[in-house]
Design a protein around this motif. Sequence first.
Motif, PDB file in Angstrom:
ATOM      1  N   ASP A   1     -35.656   9.800  10.501  1.00  0.00           N
ATOM      2  CA  ASP A   1     -35.586   8.611   9.729  1.00  0.00           C
ATOM      3  C   ASP A   1     -35.987   8.757   8.128  1.00  0.00           C
ATOM      4  O   ASP A   1     -37.111   9.633   7.919  1.00  0.00           O
ATOM      5  CB  ASP A   1     -36.277   7.559  10.309  1.00  0.00           C
TER       6      ASP A   1
ATOM      7  N   TYR B   1     -36.831  -0.946   6.468  1.00  0.00           N
ATOM      8  CA  TYR B   1     -35.504  -0.689   7.174  1.00  0.00           C
ATOM      9  C   TYR B   1     -35.007   0.699   6.400  1.00  0.00           C
ATOM     10  O   TYR B   1     -35.914   1.384   5.849  1.00  0.00           O
ATOM     11  CB  TYR B   1     -34.518  -1.700   6.513  1.00  0.00           C
TER      12      TYR B   1
ATOM     13  N   GLN C   1     -30.580   7.404   9.042  1.00  0.00           N
ATOM     14  CA  GLN C   1     -30.998   7.885  10.417  1.00  0.00           C
ATOM     15  C   GLN C   1     -30.025   9.185  10.778  1.00  0.00           C
ATOM     16  O   GLN C   1     -28.913   9.109  10.440  1.00  0.00           O
ATOM     17  CB  GLN C   1     -30.931   6.667  11.338  1.00  0.00           C
TER      18      GLN C   1
ATOM     19  N   GLU D   1     -30.232   0.175  14.207  1.00  0.00           N
ATOM     20  CA  GLU D   1     -30.878  -0.285  13.059  1.00  0.00           C
ATOM     21  C   GLU D   1     -30.976  -1.837  13.006  1.00  0.00           C
ATOM     22  O   GLU D   1     -29.954  -2.588  12.983  1.00  0.00           O
ATOM     23  CB  GLU D   1     -30.201   0.046  11.826  1.00  0.00           C
TER      24      GLU D   1
END
Length: 807
Positions: free
Chosen positions: A789, A776, A780, A743
């Motif tokens: 995601d 963002y 995940q 990430e």
Amino acid sequence: MARSHFLPTPTRYPRSGRLPAAAVLLGIATVASAQDAPSAGDSDELNVIAVETLRDDAPVEQAATPAPGAIETIIVTAQKREQSLQEVPIAISAFTDFQLDARGIVSVKDLGTAVPGLQFSDLAGYNLIYLRGVGTDAFVPSAEPSVATYLDGVYFPSAHNMVQSFGALERIEVLRGPQGTLFGRNSTGGAISLFTRAPGPEPEASVQASYARFDDLKARAHVSVPLADTVAASFSGFYHREDNYYTLDNGGTDELPPEIGRGGRLRLSFAPTDDLRITLTGLLARYSGTSTTTSVNTAPSLLGRLLLIPAETREYVVTADSTPSLTTDTEAWYGEAVWTLPWFDVKLLGSHYFIDAYDYVYDYDGSQRPAATYGAESDYQQIRTGELQFTSNDGSFASHWLQWVAGLYYLRSEGGYNPGYLSLAGSVLNLEPVLGGLPDALRGLLGAAPLPTQLRFNFIGLIGAESYSGYAQATANLTDWLNLTAGGRYQEETRTLIRSDVELEGIDGSLVSFAPRESTVSNFSPRVAIDVTPTRNLMLYASFSQGFKSATYNIINIYLPPDYIEPEEVTSYEIGFKSDLFDRSLRLNVAVFESEIENLQTGFVSLTSGGAINFENAGEARIRGVEFDATVLPMPQRNPGLVLTLGGSWLDAIYTDYRNGSGYDEDTGLSFRSDCGDDPDNPSGPRCRDFSGNRIVRTPEFSGAASLSQTVDVRSGSVEVGVDYYYNGGFFYLAQNSENSFESSYRVVNARVSYLHAPWNLRVTVFGENLLDERYRLAQFHTDFGRADTLAPPVVVGLRLNWDFFG
């Protein structure tokens, strides 16, 4: 009229004094000493209104309109007794109800951008909390959190929606680092304590309502009334409805359900005498929607590509063939009785807690292809606890120099899947030419018959626990400037694998039934701390503490026996200081620590490695870190309404011994089980993929937050303008630290403008969240089909109203 028995016990502060200059430790003591001499300009003359949060079961008395984020005197119960936040030798972040409302914090999850080192993420509808790099990344009922969450002193262990709003809160305390002595099991990372408003002798009421983008409607109400001179009752209710910010595109007319939460809490307090107070609480709540079961396959694996699963490139679009959903019911009943005796205080706590997650549907392949679906008809936990606690008071022996707490604790729990399921379509089952067939164990179960077009495995996995513990901790004021704290907790816990069966839908009876198992472990978790007060507004401390997380079993198994998971133990060393400097216009708290973890519990998801979810021990890990939080009044005399708060955390968190982990091949996307073995002639064979030295999952090297607010008095009230900034340096979702599990760093900016109409105590706030529209992930999820995601919400703008009124 009879005298009310609801008056809170006066707050008792530990003694403090001065240390001769020759004994001042660390360079900062010199700075503190230079500005700490008593004068007419001491804290009483500051234009900062102190807020004292009293007992966890007493009303909060605070000024009408304290400046948001201003330096406050906050009383916490981190050591099971009332102490000033700045005099407790533990790294703590504490927030009063005013601070929570000012920043729009309506659930514990919102604290992720306000507490140093606190990381919230989700996985298939489960809330995962990491604190100082310690957490749990598996989403199974037997994988309890490493950061213990308490509501009014009652343990709330479930990872389903445990961080949602519980209505009107009085304060929140976040204790960083292992809290094994006073909080016990499953607090290896820390503890989060929520305290709700308790009924008192004066009537009060408040409402909060907000409306924002995506038809996001939130409402909260609280009312407290005295029913008699010694009896009072309160009720808090909340409602939340929000359209999903994702849209569903699966070729049909289905739509994603809205996120809806509603619940209520009723409390009754009875004080028959000056020395006895009894409080009973009942809580009911329901959450429904999708949570992070809404996910999209953005990077298909080899298996995913063979099934013609395309990579989804559109933002906020779900292509799942199985409509994501999740409903959670929570029911809690708990009570406490506090009896003040001439020699000590006695507290008795008891609770019954039940949570059930159902209508749980997760599209396992994250695409429109009918490949695999994971879910549960019932994922429940039922917990009963009892605690008997003794605390010293002013009448206790040697109370002028010794404070102590001791107690006994009992917990009994049961929970799991009843059942959960994994549904596989024929396209997955007929890949023998490419993948070499199904695992032999699964093939044996199915026999020689042709493979059907679809299989649904129902797995029933139930686990129980019974835990006994006793604890004691004491603080001795050796001198006016030196305190020694020592304590420990002994606990013994029996874990029972009650049932582990696998059924194939359409076939009567169990396909596989694994034998019940049982294990008993014991542990002693000590804590030792020393704190020195060289000047009145500076405390230096050093501590040693340990935490213990229960052993358990992996209860999701289709064709492999349940694994036994060793208990996780954390040992932490910490030094730090807490300071209120420059006439209390600067509060600066810093901690430096190192934690060593044995048998770190971690999870991995794969169809070909046990059936669905692996829960295993990752060997050993080490975390070194520095964290700070600060509150600054840049111009306390000229502009006391200007407040800056800062916080940050640097973490060097690595696996020191994790040689036999599970992962996914970066080229093919197929799962593997590392096997480095113990052969000295071949320590790194072809199957050895040593994770030792890799960064611990879900742990950024640096994260930090800053908040700047300006409050200006105007006619009939005040106006506040505030900006909140959060930065996350990025982290890995997989222990193998593969590139596609990283990430990237991201920034979140929120802002607010509010007007307080003082005569009515009515505040109206216009707020914006994620104003930079940063992309963002909330979650995940790596599976055999690829990477799924779930993005965090885009820009949200709304209006919020707070109204506190009294009868």
